[in-house]
Design a protein around this motif. Structure first.
Motif, PDB file in Angstrom:
ATOM      1  N   ALA A  90      -5.125   9.029  -2.699  1.00  0.00           N
ATOM      2  CA  ALA A  90      -6.204   8.168  -3.177  1.00  0.00           C
ATOM      3  C   ALA A  90      -7.317   7.999  -2.169  1.00  0.00           C
ATOM      4  O   ALA A  90      -8.462   7.783  -2.529  1.00  0.00           O
ATOM      5  CB  ALA A  90      -5.637   6.793  -3.537  1.00  0.00           C
ATOM      6  N   ALA A  91      -6.998   8.082  -0.894  1.00  0.00           N
ATOM      7  CA  ALA A  91      -8.007   7.768   0.115  1.00  0.00           C
ATOM      8  C   ALA A  91      -8.688   9.001   0.665  1.00  0.00           C
ATOM      9  O   ALA A  91      -9.484   8.919   1.580  1.00  0.00           O
ATOM     10  CB  ALA A  91      -7.353   7.007   1.271  1.00  0.00           C
ATOM     11  N   ALA A 114     -12.405   9.136   1.989  1.00  0.00           N
ATOM     12  CA  ALA A 114     -12.921   7.773   2.083  1.00  0.00           C
ATOM     13  C   ALA A 114     -13.871   7.666   3.261  1.00  0.00           C
ATOM     14  O   ALA A 114     -13.627   8.203   4.335  1.00  0.00           O
ATOM     15  CB  ALA A 114     -11.771   6.785   2.272  1.00  0.00           C
ATOM     16  N   VAL A 159     -11.884  -0.193   3.391  1.00  0.00           N
ATOM     17  CA  VAL A 159     -12.294   0.833   2.430  1.00  0.00           C
ATOM     18  C   VAL A 159     -11.091   1.615   1.929  1.00  0.00           C
ATOM     19  O   VAL A 159     -10.960   1.901   0.736  1.00  0.00           O
ATOM     20  CB  VAL A 159     -13.328   1.779   3.080  1.00  0.00           C
ATOM     21  CG1 VAL A 159     -13.612   2.968   2.171  1.00  0.00           C
ATOM     22  CG2 VAL A 159     -14.621   1.026   3.369  1.00  0.00           C
ATOM     23  N   LEU A 160     -10.183   1.943   2.828  1.00  0.00           N
ATOM     24  CA  LEU A 160      -8.997   2.714   2.473  1.00  0.00           C
ATOM     25  C   LEU A 160      -8.144   1.970   1.458  1.00  0.00           C
ATOM     26  O   LEU A 160      -7.726   2.534   0.437  1.00  0.00           O
ATOM     27  CB  LEU A 160      -8.200   3.000   3.738  1.00  0.00           C
ATOM     28  CG  LEU A 160      -6.980   3.906   3.641  1.00  0.00           C
ATOM     29  CD1 LEU A 160      -7.368   5.283   3.165  1.00  0.00           C
ATOM     30  CD2 LEU A 160      -6.280   3.976   4.990  1.00  0.00           C
ATOM     31  N   GLU A 194      -8.994  -0.461  -0.538  1.00  0.00           N
ATOM     32  CA  GLU A 194      -9.723  -0.592  -1.805  1.00  0.00           C
ATOM     33  C   GLU A 194      -9.596   0.676  -2.645  1.00  0.00           C
ATOM     34  O   GLU A 194      -9.366   0.617  -3.859  1.00  0.00           O
ATOM     35  CB  GLU A 194     -11.196  -0.890  -1.532  1.00  0.00           C
ATOM     36  CG  GLU A 194     -12.024  -1.075  -2.787  1.00  0.00           C
ATOM     37  CD  GLU A 194     -13.481  -1.387  -2.477  1.00  0.00           C
ATOM     38  OE1 GLU A 194     -14.292  -1.422  -3.419  1.00  0.00           O
ATOM     39  OE2 GLU A 194     -13.812  -1.580  -1.290  1.00  0.00           O
ATOM     40  N   ARG A 195      -9.725   1.829  -2.006  1.00  0.00           N
ATOM     41  CA  ARG A 195      -9.609   3.092  -2.725  1.00  0.00           C
ATOM     42  C   ARG A 195      -8.205   3.286  -3.287  1.00  0.00           C
ATOM     43  O   ARG A 195      -8.022   3.761  -4.410  1.00  0.00           O
ATOM     44  CB  ARG A 195      -9.958   4.256  -1.797  1.00  0.00           C
ATOM     45  CG  ARG A 195     -11.445   4.341  -1.416  1.00  0.00           C
ATOM     46  CD  ARG A 195     -12.280   4.885  -2.561  1.00  0.00           C
ATOM     47  NE  ARG A 195     -11.912   6.249  -2.895  1.00  0.00           N
ATOM     48  CZ  ARG A 195     -12.416   7.340  -2.292  1.00  0.00           C
ATOM     49  NH1 ARG A 195     -13.301   7.205  -1.318  1.00  0.00           N
ATOM     50  NH2 ARG A 195     -12.039   8.543  -2.668  1.00  0.00           N
ATOM     51  N   GLU A 234      -7.596   0.952  -6.320  1.00  0.00           N
ATOM     52  CA  GLU A 234      -8.306   1.442  -7.499  1.00  0.00           C
ATOM     53  C   GLU A 234      -7.597   2.651  -8.102  1.00  0.00           C
ATOM     54  O   GLU A 234      -7.411   2.743  -9.324  1.00  0.00           O
ATOM     55  CB  GLU A 234      -9.742   1.813  -7.123  1.00  0.00           C
ATOM     56  CG  GLU A 234     -10.560   2.341  -8.284  1.00  0.00           C
ATOM     57  CD  GLU A 234     -11.975   2.715  -7.864  1.00  0.00           C
ATOM     58  OE1 GLU A 234     -12.728   3.219  -8.731  1.00  0.00           O
ATOM     59  OE2 GLU A 234     -12.321   2.513  -6.687  1.00  0.00           O
ATOM     60  N   ALA A 235      -7.176   3.584  -7.245  1.00  0.00           N
ATOM     61  CA  ALA A 235      -6.535   4.798  -7.731  1.00  0.00           C
ATOM     62  C   ALA A 235      -5.193   4.496  -8.388  1.00  0.00           C
ATOM     63  O   ALA A 235      -4.862   5.069  -9.433  1.00  0.00           O
ATOM     64  CB  ALA A 235      -6.343   5.784  -6.582  1.00  0.00           C
TER      65      ALA A 235
END
Length: 322
Positions: free
Chosen positions: A21-22, A25, A251-252, A254-255, A258-259
């Motif tokens: 997912a990340a 990023a 940021v990581l 959050e990604r 979301e994924a």
């Protein structure tokens, strides 16, 4: 199983196997206080230098470095690392983490032997043939009875909301993490691994040394907390350094959240937040165990970690200036 009995492993801040997912990023916007090493493939890599001690000295820059796992470093990251003059790298990851994510990518590491070393479940040191190379110390800190990395991987791979909630819901995530940090202090083998990192840092010519786990948050966070406290850095600053992980990984995380939601891995991805974040309560639990078991922190260093005055003198000589 109670919080106090909960056995450990690392709370990973990267997506488990099969969920990248990340990937790609963007790097977190840096600021001086974050002391970032600027590695796009290891966002939580940073320098412990610059902190002040109670006696007015300063932790030397470029000597003790902490990081998340180094298996995703780019060519640019490798170039940035090469100028640091690393002498030693300590990998605190467990067997399953190394097998699934891969060995460290660091200029000068003994590549031909690193695979066999890091796949061992026992401590191992690999010395490079080149005297200017980097020595690898594999010091796995995890429990054979309950590995958080494996437990999370299995719960996510099953995509079963009920089993995920059973593991993480109703305070389960917080309980796992609190138990983990208590185990750092109560388990004799774990204490021995953390003590070994401090001994390596105290060796003549042993720095710069970089220590890391998977997320650079839990095992790495406790190592940094013990080290800074041993050097005389105040408790508030120790907590500030620990909580910088949340800034570095924002940021990581959050990604990943979301994924996991959009790809159907979890109905409630927020259940993972207690595992992915650094929380003051976790570090407080570790310090509380120290206070419960020893008269003071100096006693913990001496009796809990087995560090003599020679090691403490070496740490101060190598890591403090002013």
């Amino acid at each position: 199983m109670t919080d106090r009995q909960q056995p450990p492993a690392e709370a990973v801040a990267t997506a488990p196997s099969g969920v990248e997912a990340a990937s790609g990023a963007p790097a977190v916007a840096d600021r001086p206080a974050a002391r970032s090493l600027g590695l796009g493939g290891a966002l939580n890599a940073r320098d412990l230098g610059g902190y002040r001690t109670a006696d007015g000295r300063t932790v030397r820059h470029g000597a003790a470095l902490r990081s998340d796992a180094l298996h995703r470093l780019s060519a640019e990251d490798l170039e940035a690392l090469s100028v640091l003059g690393l002498r030693q790298v300590v990998d605190l990851r467990g067997l399953a983490e190394v097998r699934e994510n891969g060995p460290d990518r660091v200029p000068g590491l003994p590549v031909a032997e690193i695979d066999a070393a890091e796949h061992s479940a026992t401590p191992m040191t690999v010395v490079p043939e080149d005297p200017d190379g980097v020595t690898l110390h594999h010091l796995p800190v995890y429990s054979h009875h309950f590995d958080i990395y494996v437990a999370l991987r299995d719960a996510l791979a099953g995509r079963d909301p009920a089993s995920q909630r059973a593991l993480l819901g109703d305070g389960g995530g917080e309980a796992i993490m609190t138990g983990l940090y208590r185990w750092f202090v109560t388990d004799e083998d774990a204490r021995g691994r953390f003590a070994r990192v401090l001994r390596l840092l105290a060796q003549p010519g042993g720095t710069p040394l970089l220590f890391h786990c998977t997320a650079g948050k839990d095992r790495t966070g406790w190592t940094a907390a013990v080290l800074l406290t041993a050097l005389g850095v105040d408790r508030d600053t120790v907590f500030d350094d620990y909580l910088l992980t949340n800034e570095r990984h924002a940021v990581l995380v959050e990604r990943i959240m979301e994924a996991f939601g959009t790809r159907g891995v979890m109905e409630e991805p927020e259940l993972l937040l207690p595992v992915y974040r650094a929380e003051a309560a976790y570090l407080e639990a570790a310090f509380a165990e120290v206070e419960a078991g020893w008269p003071d922190f100096d006693g913990f260093l001496a009796d809990g970690l087995g560090l003599g005055d020679d090691v403490l003198r070496g740490l101060r000589a190598n890591l403090l200036e002013g």
